[in-house]
Write an enzyme that holds these catalytic residues in place. Sequence first.
Site, PDB file in Angstrom:
ATOM      1  N   PRO A   9       0.791  -1.229   0.000  1.00  0.00           N
ATOM      2  CA  PRO A   9       0.000   0.000   0.000  1.00  0.00           C
ATOM      3  C   PRO A   9       0.822   1.278   0.000  1.00  0.00           C
ATOM      4  O   PRO A   9       1.846   1.366   0.679  1.00  0.00           O
ATOM      5  CB  PRO A   9      -0.832  -0.108   1.288  1.00  0.00           C
ATOM      6  CG  PRO A   9      -0.121  -1.110   2.128  1.00  0.00           C
ATOM      7  CD  PRO A   9       0.522  -2.061   1.172  1.00  0.00           C
ATOM      8  N   ARG A  17       5.050  10.795  -2.883  1.00  0.00           N
ATOM      9  CA  ARG A  17       4.744  10.597  -1.469  1.00  0.00           C
ATOM     10  C   ARG A  17       5.963  10.913  -0.600  1.00  0.00           C
ATOM     11  O   ARG A  17       7.018  10.295  -0.769  1.00  0.00           O
ATOM     12  CB  ARG A  17       4.383   9.117  -1.308  1.00  0.00           C
ATOM     13  CG  ARG A  17       4.260   8.646   0.101  1.00  0.00           C
ATOM     14  CD  ARG A  17       4.230   7.126   0.167  1.00  0.00           C
ATOM     15  NE  ARG A  17       3.992   6.715   1.528  1.00  0.00           N
ATOM     16  CZ  ARG A  17       4.222   5.513   1.998  1.00  0.00           C
ATOM     17  NH1 ARG A  17       4.689   4.569   1.194  1.00  0.00           N
ATOM     18  NH2 ARG A  17       3.985   5.222   3.253  1.00  0.00           N
ATOM     19  N   HIS A  77       3.919  -4.120   9.378  1.00  0.00           N
ATOM     20  CA  HIS A  77       3.864  -3.976  10.835  1.00  0.00           C
ATOM     21  C   HIS A  77       2.606  -4.592  11.444  1.00  0.00           C
ATOM     22  O   HIS A  77       2.452  -4.596  12.662  1.00  0.00           O
ATOM     23  CB  HIS A  77       3.945  -2.480  11.196  1.00  0.00           C
ATOM     24  CG  HIS A  77       5.015  -1.759  10.445  1.00  0.00           C
ATOM     25  ND1 HIS A  77       6.355  -2.076  10.577  1.00  0.00           N
ATOM     26  CD2 HIS A  77       4.964  -0.773   9.495  1.00  0.00           C
ATOM     27  CE1 HIS A  77       7.071  -1.305   9.767  1.00  0.00           C
ATOM     28  NE2 HIS A  77       6.252  -0.506   9.102  1.00  0.00           N
ATOM     29  N   ASP A  84       1.743 -15.609   7.357  1.00  0.00           N
ATOM     30  CA  ASP A  84       1.320 -16.997   7.083  1.00  0.00           C
ATOM     31  C   ASP A  84       1.550 -17.344   5.618  1.00  0.00           C
ATOM     32  O   ASP A  84       1.995 -18.456   5.300  1.00  0.00           O
ATOM     33  CB  ASP A  84      -0.165 -17.182   7.413  1.00  0.00           C
ATOM     34  CG  ASP A  84      -0.428 -17.306   8.905  1.00  0.00           C
ATOM     35  OD1 ASP A  84       0.550 -17.468   9.671  1.00  0.00           O
ATOM     36  OD2 ASP A  84      -1.604 -17.244   9.308  1.00  0.00           O
ATOM     37  N   ILE A  98      12.424   0.956   1.846  1.00  0.00           N
ATOM     38  CA  ILE A  98      13.177   2.073   1.276  1.00  0.00           C
ATOM     39  C   ILE A  98      13.831   2.861   2.408  1.00  0.00           C
ATOM     40  O   ILE A  98      15.014   3.194   2.358  1.00  0.00           O
ATOM     41  CB  ILE A  98      12.220   2.963   0.459  1.00  0.00           C
ATOM     42  CG1 ILE A  98      11.660   2.151  -0.723  1.00  0.00           C
ATOM     43  CG2 ILE A  98      12.908   4.232  -0.014  1.00  0.00           C
ATOM     44  CD1 ILE A  98      10.411   2.740  -1.349  1.00  0.00           C
ATOM     45  N   SER A  99      13.042   3.154   3.424  1.00  0.00           N
ATOM     46  CA  SER A  99      13.552   3.928   4.564  1.00  0.00           C
ATOM     47  C   SER A  99      14.133   2.983   5.613  1.00  0.00           C
ATOM     48  O   SER A  99      13.836   1.781   5.623  1.00  0.00           O
ATOM     49  CB  SER A  99      12.412   4.747   5.188  1.00  0.00           C
ATOM     50  OG  SER A  99      11.416   3.889   5.713  1.00  0.00           O
ATOM     51  N   ARG A 104      12.862   5.441  12.554  1.00  0.00           N
ATOM     52  CA  ARG A 104      11.599   6.173  12.468  1.00  0.00           C
ATOM     53  C   ARG A 104      10.714   5.882  13.683  1.00  0.00           C
ATOM     54  O   ARG A 104      11.213   5.439  14.714  1.00  0.00           O
ATOM     55  CB  ARG A 104      10.916   5.822  11.135  1.00  0.00           C
ATOM     56  CG  ARG A 104      11.800   6.213   9.932  1.00  0.00           C
ATOM     57  CD  ARG A 104      11.128   5.885   8.618  1.00  0.00           C
ATOM     58  NE  ARG A 104       9.889   6.631   8.439  1.00  0.00           N
ATOM     59  CZ  ARG A 104       8.968   6.346   7.511  1.00  0.00           C
ATOM     60  NH1 ARG A 104       9.164   5.326   6.683  1.00  0.00           N
ATOM     61  NH2 ARG A 104       7.875   7.070   7.420  1.00  0.00           N
ATOM     62  N   ARG A 108       7.073   1.409  13.654  1.00  0.00           N
ATOM     63  CA  ARG A 108       7.697   0.826  12.455  1.00  0.00           C
ATOM     64  C   ARG A 108       8.861  -0.096  12.805  1.00  0.00           C
ATOM     65  O   ARG A 108       9.462  -0.713  11.935  1.00  0.00           O
ATOM     66  CB  ARG A 108       8.204   1.928  11.522  1.00  0.00           C
ATOM     67  CG  ARG A 108       7.115   2.773  10.934  1.00  0.00           C
ATOM     68  CD  ARG A 108       7.657   3.756   9.908  1.00  0.00           C
ATOM     69  NE  ARG A 108       6.787   4.915   9.824  1.00  0.00           N
ATOM     70  CZ  ARG A 108       5.700   4.980   9.044  1.00  0.00           C
ATOM     71  NH1 ARG A 108       5.366   3.988   8.272  1.00  0.00           N
ATOM     72  NH2 ARG A 108       4.948   6.070   9.034  1.00  0.00           N
TER      73      ARG A 108
HETATM   74  C1  DQA Z   1       8.179   1.295   4.040  1.00  0.00           C
HETATM   75  C2  DQA Z   1       8.210   1.563   5.546  1.00  0.00           C
HETATM   76  C3  DQA Z   1       6.825   1.341   6.154  1.00  0.00           C
HETATM   77  O1  DQA Z   1       6.873   1.618   7.548  1.00  0.00           O
HETATM   78  C4  DQA Z   1       5.819   2.286   5.524  1.00  0.00           C
HETATM   79  O2  DQA Z   1       4.532   2.038   6.042  1.00  0.00           O
HETATM   80  C5  DQA Z   1       5.824   2.217   4.050  1.00  0.00           C
HETATM   81  C6  DQA Z   1       7.105   2.131   3.346  1.00  0.00           C
HETATM   82  C7  DQA Z   1       9.517   1.607   3.367  1.00  0.00           C
HETATM   83  O3  DQA Z   1       9.720   1.145   2.250  1.00  0.00           O
HETATM   84  O4  DQA Z   1      10.349   2.329   3.931  1.00  0.00           O
HETATM   85  O5  DQA Z   1       4.787   2.315   3.394  1.00  0.00           O
HETATM   86  O6  DQA Z   1       7.903  -0.078   3.833  1.00  0.00           O
END
Ligand code: DQA
Length: 145
Positions: A9, A17, A77, A84, A98-99, A104, A108
């Site tokens: 999502p 974004r 998360h 499963d 990515i992050s 953070r 997360r």
């Molecule tokens: C993410 C980190 C998640 O916490 C966040 O909800 C995302 C992107 C990332 O790629 O850093 O949608 O998965």
Amino acid sequence: MKIQIINGPNLNMLGKREPEIYGSQSFETYLAALRKQFAGVQLDFYQSNIEGELIDKMQEVGFEYDGIVLNAGAYTHTSIALQDCIRSLACPVIEVHISNVHKREEFRHHSMLSCACIGVIAGFGLESYRLAIEYLTTGFPRPFQ
Ligand code: DQA
């Protein structure tokens, strides 16, 4: 070799974004570069904002492909259903972010998926995907095989 990249999502919004966190490149642009770099590999890409659709895609490819690179976004998360699903598959799944989720918000820091994946790559921007594909396509020692 066939590798499936799956984005969950809000990752359809990459480039627009929160660019200070996720960068300003769209995933489609990055994917074109990845496909050039891994020219001998079939790199398929799927994105959905819907949890059940992510499961459907993983079930579809998970017994046929050589690996899945999964960024489940916020479902990382929360989702026991995705955990499963990953456990049920025959192919390895690498969790990517990515992050650097550990730098953070606290919510997360925990992943429902990591325990079912072969490994986790987080914090390298879009290059997290490339690092996962490098692992799947090269002869690094496989810790669990
Ligand atoms: C993410 C980190 C998640 O916490 C966040 O909800 C995302 C992107 C990332 O790629 O850093 O949608 O998965």
